[in-house]
Write a protein that holds these residues in place. Structure first.
Motif, PDB file in Angstrom:
ATOM      1  N   ARG A 298       4.963  11.267  -7.578  1.00  0.00           N
ATOM      2  CA  ARG A 298       5.580  10.952  -8.859  1.00  0.00           C
ATOM      3  C   ARG A 298       6.952  11.608  -9.031  1.00  0.00           C
ATOM      4  O   ARG A 298       7.727  11.208  -9.894  1.00  0.00           O
ATOM      5  N   ARG A 299       7.244  12.607  -8.207  1.00  0.00           N
ATOM      6  CA  ARG A 299       8.553  13.268  -8.298  1.00  0.00           C
ATOM      7  C   ARG A 299       9.595  12.578  -7.424  1.00  0.00           C
ATOM      8  O   ARG A 299      10.736  13.005  -7.355  1.00  0.00           O
ATOM      9  N   ALA A 300       9.189  11.511  -6.730  1.00  0.00           N
ATOM     10  CA  ALA A 300      10.158  10.764  -5.913  1.00  0.00           C
ATOM     11  C   ALA A 300      11.134  10.028  -6.819  1.00  0.00           C
ATOM     12  O   ALA A 300      10.761   9.462  -7.846  1.00  0.00           O
ATOM     13  N   ARG A 301      12.417  10.045  -6.427  1.00  0.00           N
ATOM     14  CA  ARG A 301      13.448   9.376  -7.213  1.00  0.00           C
ATOM     15  C   ARG A 301      13.955   8.113  -6.534  1.00  0.00           C
ATOM     16  O   ARG A 301      14.464   7.210  -7.182  1.00  0.00           O
ATOM     17  N   SER A 302      13.834   8.045  -5.231  1.00  0.00           N
ATOM     18  CA  SER A 302      14.284   6.852  -4.517  1.00  0.00           C
ATOM     19  C   SER A 302      13.356   6.577  -3.343  1.00  0.00           C
ATOM     20  O   SER A 302      12.745   7.492  -2.790  1.00  0.00           O
ATOM     21  N   VAL A 303      13.282   5.305  -2.995  1.00  0.00           N
ATOM     22  CA  VAL A 303      12.423   4.847  -1.906  1.00  0.00           C
ATOM     23  C   VAL A 303      13.232   3.888  -1.051  1.00  0.00           C
ATOM     24  O   VAL A 303      14.019   3.080  -1.567  1.00  0.00           O
ATOM     25  N   THR A 304      13.046   3.974   0.252  1.00  0.00           N
ATOM     26  CA  THR A 304      13.697   3.058   1.184  1.00  0.00           C
ATOM     27  C   THR A 304      12.631   2.229   1.880  1.00  0.00           C
ATOM     28  O   THR A 304      11.690   2.771   2.468  1.00  0.00           O
TER      29      THR A 304
ATOM     30  N   GLU B 246       0.825  -1.202   0.000  1.00  0.00           N
ATOM     31  CA  GLU B 246       0.000   0.000   0.000  1.00  0.00           C
ATOM     32  C   GLU B 246       0.864   1.258   0.000  1.00  0.00           C
ATOM     33  O   GLU B 246       0.535   2.252  -0.654  1.00  0.00           O
ATOM     34  N   SER B 247       1.981   1.225   0.722  1.00  0.00           N
ATOM     35  CA  SER B 247       2.867   2.390   0.762  1.00  0.00           C
ATOM     36  C   SER B 247       3.468   2.666  -0.608  1.00  0.00           C
ATOM     37  O   SER B 247       3.520   3.828  -1.059  1.00  0.00           O
ATOM     38  N   LEU B 248       3.929   1.619  -1.289  1.00  0.00           N
ATOM     39  CA  LEU B 248       4.472   1.813  -2.633  1.00  0.00           C
ATOM     40  C   LEU B 248       3.399   2.280  -3.608  1.00  0.00           C
ATOM     41  O   LEU B 248       3.656   3.095  -4.506  1.00  0.00           O
ATOM     42  N   THR B 249       2.178   1.764  -3.444  1.00  0.00           N
ATOM     43  CA  THR B 249       1.076   2.213  -4.295  1.00  0.00           C
ATOM     44  C   THR B 249       0.800   3.694  -4.088  1.00  0.00           C
ATOM     45  O   THR B 249       0.578   4.444  -5.049  1.00  0.00           O
ATOM     46  N   ASN B 250       0.827   4.132  -2.832  1.00  0.00           N
ATOM     47  CA  ASN B 250       0.612   5.556  -2.553  1.00  0.00           C
ATOM     48  C   ASN B 250       1.719   6.416  -3.147  1.00  0.00           C
ATOM     49  O   ASN B 250       1.466   7.529  -3.640  1.00  0.00           O
ATOM     50  N   ILE B 251       2.954   5.916  -3.101  1.00  0.00           N
ATOM     51  CA  ILE B 251       4.065   6.667  -3.698  1.00  0.00           C
ATOM     52  C   ILE B 251       3.858   6.789  -5.196  1.00  0.00           C
ATOM     53  O   ILE B 251       4.070   7.856  -5.793  1.00  0.00           O
TER      54      ILE B 251
END
Length: 382
Positions: free
Chosen positions: A305-311, A295-300
């Motif tokens: 959409r301007r996020a470049r990296s996710v941890t 769900e967190s990745l879906t929300n991202i």
């Protein structure tokens, strides 16, 4: 008969034995009181009628509707006979207690219409007891006691009934959510693979006519796509299984790795941190960890959409698992509305049901973070 059924049966026997003792004490007490105040053998009718209703109450499990109807009928007849024959007021103490048991049991278990009918019948008996009551304050007090007992019986039956209704509503909502989840899984995973097979099959027809020497490679691609579709179908079928019927659909960290790989296909780098080894988590914990990350990745994907990296970090510390999903997207108006979405509400409900917590909000400077903590049953904190 298994051990649980034996324990339940034993508990019912003990409860009925205790109830029979209460009935016997009430009958004896009422007989003594009538003998002292009325004298002679006036107590015999009260004890006979009271014992009949008490016996019906003890046999209520054989048919609660019939038992309630029979008990109320005996009580109504006793009231009329006592009134016409100038006998002590009915229902007596033992009969009243038995009627409370019958009314509470009926309200608790019978269908709504029958339960309402039994409750109304009990109220009618309470009202009818005024017909056989004299003007003495003691008898009036017994009538008040009968009314209070009727209210208590209705409340004792209605409370668990409403609680069961609430539980059924929650279960229906969970089943509905699971059906929606299954529909999404079918659309996002299975339909994707099937579409790929159809496209490759169409391409294979063209290859067969123009370049037959390349047909073997096209067929191999179709076989690979079919194998992936079969694996996806097995995961979807796994969503319909009980946890005791097989491995859960979200069986461990390897599924998280697969989820992250799919997300990275959209152009964002993901740093994944997982516990070492194979965590021995219960199925509900494993599934919840997966759903929080999903769900967190879906929300991202939808709102950042301007996020470049996710941890993505999954850490087990003693008796708790901590899941954190953070991105580096700049703050914007769209980000401030993420806390009110149904996805976060569903995550919070799932976590709270397991005794966990959820925090979601902007990070200092830039980015958004979802932090979930849930206990692992059977583990103790060190």
């Amino acid at each position: 008969m298994n051990a649980r059924e034996w324990l339940a049966r034993g508990a019912r026997i003990v409860a009925d034995a205790g109830l029979a003792a209460v009935f016997a004490a009430a009958l004896a007490f009422q007989a003594v009181q009538i003998a002292r105040s009325w004298g002679g053998g006036y107590w015999r009718f009260d004890c006979a009628a009271g014992a009949a209703v008490c016996l019906i109450a003890l046999l209520r499990r054989r048919g609660r509707a019939r038992a309630a109807a029979a008990g109320l009928a005996v009580a109504a007849a006793a009231i009329l006979i006592a009134r016409s024959a100038h006998l002590p007021a009915e229902p007596g103490l033992a009969m009243a207690v038995a009627l409370w048991v019958l009314v509470g049991s009926a309200v608790r278990t019978l269908p709504a219409r029958q339960a309402c009918a039994v409750a109304a019948g009990g109220l009618a008996v309470v009202a009818g007891s005024l017909l056989s009551a004299s003007a003495s304050s003691g008898v009036r007090g017994v009538v008040v006691l009968n009314g209070a007992g009727w209210l208590a019986a209705v409340a004792a039956g209605l409370g668990p009934r409403l609680l069961d209704a609430r539980r059924r509503a929650v279960a229906d909502r969970v089943r509905r959510d699971e059906r929606l989840e299954l529909a999404r899984e079918l659309h996002d995973v299975v339909a994707h693979h099937i579409t790929g097979i159809v496209i490759q099959a169409q391409a294979a027809q063209l290859v067969a006519r123009k370049r037959p020497e390349r047909l073997e490679g096209s067929l191999a691609g179709i076989e690979a796509a079919g194998s992936e579709a079969l694996a996806a179908m097995r995961r979807v079928v796994g969503l319909l299984r009980d946890t005791g019927d097989g491995a859960p659909a979200t069986s461990g960290p390897e599924r998280l790795s697969e989820l992250v790989r799919r997300f990275e296909g959209h152009g964002r780098a993901v740093h994944l941190r997982l516990p070492e080894g194979e965590p021995a988590w219960p199925a509900e914990v494993t599934s919840t960890v997966y759903r929080v990350v999903q769900e967190s990745l879906t929300n991202i994907a939808r709102h950042a959409r301007r996020a470049r990296s996710v941890t993505v970090s999954v850490v087990q510390d003693g008796g708790a698992v901590t899941v954190e999903v953070a991105d580096d997207a700049p703050q914007g108006p769209a980000r401030h509305h993420r806390g009110g979405g149904y996805g976060l509400v569903g995550m919070r409900e799932r976590l709270e049901a397991l005794g966990g917590t959820l925090r979601a909000g902007p990070r200092p400077g830039a980015g958004w973070s979802v932090l979930a903590t849930l206990p692992v049953p059977g583990k103790e904190r060190r």
